[in-house]
Design an enzyme around this catalytic site. Structure first.
Site, PDB file in Angstrom:
ATOM      1  N   LYS A  51     -12.039   2.652  -9.034  1.00  0.00           N
ATOM      2  CA  LYS A  51     -11.455   2.081  -7.810  1.00  0.00           C
ATOM      3  C   LYS A  51     -12.609   1.484  -7.006  1.00  0.00           C
ATOM      4  O   LYS A  51     -13.290   2.192  -6.261  1.00  0.00           O
ATOM      5  CB  LYS A  51     -10.712   3.138  -6.994  1.00  0.00           C
ATOM      6  CG  LYS A  51      -9.905   2.565  -5.819  1.00  0.00           C
ATOM      7  CD  LYS A  51      -9.073   3.641  -5.149  1.00  0.00           C
ATOM      8  CE  LYS A  51      -8.327   3.083  -3.931  1.00  0.00           C
ATOM      9  NZ  LYS A  51      -7.223   2.178  -4.317  1.00  0.00           N
ATOM     10  N   ASP A 107      -8.131   9.222  -3.638  1.00  0.00           N
ATOM     11  CA  ASP A 107      -7.759   8.373  -4.769  1.00  0.00           C
ATOM     12  C   ASP A 107      -8.886   8.304  -5.803  1.00  0.00           C
ATOM     13  O   ASP A 107      -8.657   8.425  -7.007  1.00  0.00           O
ATOM     14  CB  ASP A 107      -7.415   6.961  -4.285  1.00  0.00           C
ATOM     15  CG  ASP A 107      -6.179   6.927  -3.414  1.00  0.00           C
ATOM     16  OD1 ASP A 107      -5.457   7.947  -3.358  1.00  0.00           O
ATOM     17  OD2 ASP A 107      -5.924   5.888  -2.777  1.00  0.00           O
ATOM     18  N   GLU A 129      -8.216   0.233 -10.455  1.00  0.00           N
ATOM     19  CA  GLU A 129      -7.179   0.252  -9.419  1.00  0.00           C
ATOM     20  C   GLU A 129      -7.593  -0.622  -8.237  1.00  0.00           C
ATOM     21  O   GLU A 129      -8.680  -0.456  -7.670  1.00  0.00           O
ATOM     22  CB  GLU A 129      -6.921   1.680  -8.934  1.00  0.00           C
ATOM     23  CG  GLU A 129      -5.816   1.751  -7.890  1.00  0.00           C
ATOM     24  CD  GLU A 129      -5.691   3.124  -7.246  1.00  0.00           C
ATOM     25  OE1 GLU A 129      -5.197   3.183  -6.104  1.00  0.00           O
ATOM     26  OE2 GLU A 129      -6.083   4.117  -7.879  1.00  0.00           O
ATOM     27  N   THR A 163       0.846  -1.179   0.000  1.00  0.00           N
ATOM     28  CA  THR A 163       0.000   0.000   0.000  1.00  0.00           C
ATOM     29  C   THR A 163       0.893   1.245   0.000  1.00  0.00           C
ATOM     30  O   THR A 163       2.070   1.192   0.382  1.00  0.00           O
ATOM     31  CB  THR A 163      -0.936   0.010   1.227  1.00  0.00           C
ATOM     32  OG1 THR A 163      -1.904   1.043   1.079  1.00  0.00           O
ATOM     33  CG2 THR A 163      -0.156   0.214   2.516  1.00  0.00           C
ATOM     34  N   GLU A 164       0.350   2.364  -0.462  1.00  0.00           N
ATOM     35  CA  GLU A 164       1.071   3.647  -0.491  1.00  0.00           C
ATOM     36  C   GLU A 164       2.354   3.576  -1.313  1.00  0.00           C
ATOM     37  O   GLU A 164       3.394   4.098  -0.900  1.00  0.00           O
ATOM     38  CB  GLU A 164       1.393   4.120   0.940  1.00  0.00           C
ATOM     39  CG  GLU A 164       0.174   4.366   1.811  1.00  0.00           C
ATOM     40  CD  GLU A 164      -0.709   5.503   1.322  1.00  0.00           C
ATOM     41  OE1 GLU A 164      -0.174   6.426   0.669  1.00  0.00           O
ATOM     42  OE2 GLU A 164      -1.925   5.465   1.586  1.00  0.00           O
ATOM     43  N   SER A 196     -10.823   3.045   1.185  1.00  0.00           N
ATOM     44  CA  SER A 196     -11.052   3.427   2.577  1.00  0.00           C
ATOM     45  C   SER A 196     -10.285   4.713   2.865  1.00  0.00           C
ATOM     46  O   SER A 196      -9.265   4.996   2.246  1.00  0.00           O
ATOM     47  CB  SER A 196     -10.609   2.308   3.529  1.00  0.00           C
ATOM     48  OG  SER A 196      -9.222   2.054   3.395  1.00  0.00           O
ATOM     49  N   LYS A 241      -0.071   3.427  -6.635  1.00  0.00           N
ATOM     50  CA  LYS A 241      -1.059   2.871  -7.556  1.00  0.00           C
ATOM     51  C   LYS A 241      -1.944   3.961  -8.157  1.00  0.00           C
ATOM     52  O   LYS A 241      -2.223   3.956  -9.353  1.00  0.00           O
ATOM     53  CB  LYS A 241      -1.945   1.832  -6.849  1.00  0.00           C
ATOM     54  CG  LYS A 241      -1.243   0.559  -6.427  1.00  0.00           C
ATOM     55  CD  LYS A 241      -2.219  -0.501  -5.953  1.00  0.00           C
ATOM     56  CE  LYS A 241      -3.154  -0.029  -4.875  1.00  0.00           C
ATOM     57  NZ  LYS A 241      -2.462   0.366  -3.630  1.00  0.00           N
ATOM     58  N   THR A 242      -2.399   4.890  -7.302  1.00  0.00           N
ATOM     59  CA  THR A 242      -3.262   5.960  -7.802  1.00  0.00           C
ATOM     60  C   THR A 242      -2.488   6.902  -8.711  1.00  0.00           C
ATOM     61  O   THR A 242      -3.012   7.361  -9.739  1.00  0.00           O
ATOM     62  CB  THR A 242      -3.886   6.739  -6.633  1.00  0.00           C
ATOM     63  OG1 THR A 242      -4.688   5.846  -5.842  1.00  0.00           O
ATOM     64  CG2 THR A 242      -4.762   7.878  -7.144  1.00  0.00           C
TER      65      THR A 242
END
Length: 230
Positions: free
Chosen positions: A37, A54, A115, A11-12, A41, A15-16
């Site tokens: 997406k 995102d 995504e 994560t982080e 969350s 991807k976005t």
């Protein structure tokens, strides 16, 4: 219609950024593009509607403008693992529902970028992981690799999991996410040597301060997952 599923080694890791930059790149050719997406969350309530950074970034860089709720069937306010939040809300994250949602909206586009959430094998509850979502969608996968210490192991394990799932690894993007990485070029060469799919771009550390500026900058370092034909 061409579509791909964007996942990451963690994560982080961008991807976005990559998904939105691909949308920006493809939209420049005049194509009808749509970023989706399905699970997100971490949201704030604005005028009675939950907004996620995102999700909103993907929407801004899509040439097709659809209602956000049609693109993100599972949007949770707290910033936490989706399977935990779904359990607390008494709902089930259903890959079949996500597939139906995407099939309904994506047929309007020339290119759809879907995504994922977290890393490729993030738990989704009910014994499912992101693998089950990717398998349900049956889309070729673009892997975003966050360049930092440990990236090689994470990248090779994720690529192995993608192939073991019977999915096509369409390509990968390396994203410099941390401070200056020791032996960055050597690590990149290792990825080229070990990963069976083409590199779609290497994004350096970006100087822009806003997300939209960073997305536009990142697009300059990427190429279409489908080659020269956009």
């Amino acid at each position: 219609m061409r579509a791909c599923f964007v996942t990451g080694t963690d994560t982080e890791i961008g991807k976005t950024l990559v998904s939105s930059a691909l949308l920006h790149l493809l939209s420049q050719s005049g194509a009808r593009t749509l970023g989706i997406k399905p699970i997100a969350s971490g949201a704030v309530e604005v005028e009675g509607r939950l907004q996620n950074e995102d999700v909103d970034a993907l929407a801004r860089h899509s040439s097709l403008k659809l209602a956000p709720e049609t693109l993100t069937p599972y949007l949770f306010k707290p910033a936490a693992a989706p399977h935990i939040l779904a359990e607390q809300a008494g709902i089930e994250i259903d890959p079949a529902l996500i597939k139906k949602t995407i099939q309904t909206v994506a047929k309007q586009a020339d290119h759809a970028i879907v995504e994922g959430v977290g890393g490729f094998m993030l738990p989704l509850g009910q014994g499912r992981t992101g693998v089950d979502l990717a398998q349900a969608l049956q889309l070729p996968v673009v892997l975003v690799i966050g360049l930092r210490l440990g990236a090689l192991n994470h990248a090779l394990l994720t690529a192995q999991a993608i192939r073991a799932s019977g999915l096509n690894l369409l390509g990968w993007v390396a994203n410099h996410i941390g401070p200056e990485m020791s032996y960055a070029q050597e690590n990149l060469q290792t990825l080229h040597d070990y990963l069976p799919s083409p590199c779609l771009g290497v994004i350096p550390r970006l100087e822009a301060t806003t997300l939209d500026e960073r997305i536009q900058q990142a697009a300059q370092y990427l190429r279409s997952p489908w080659g020269d034909k956009n």
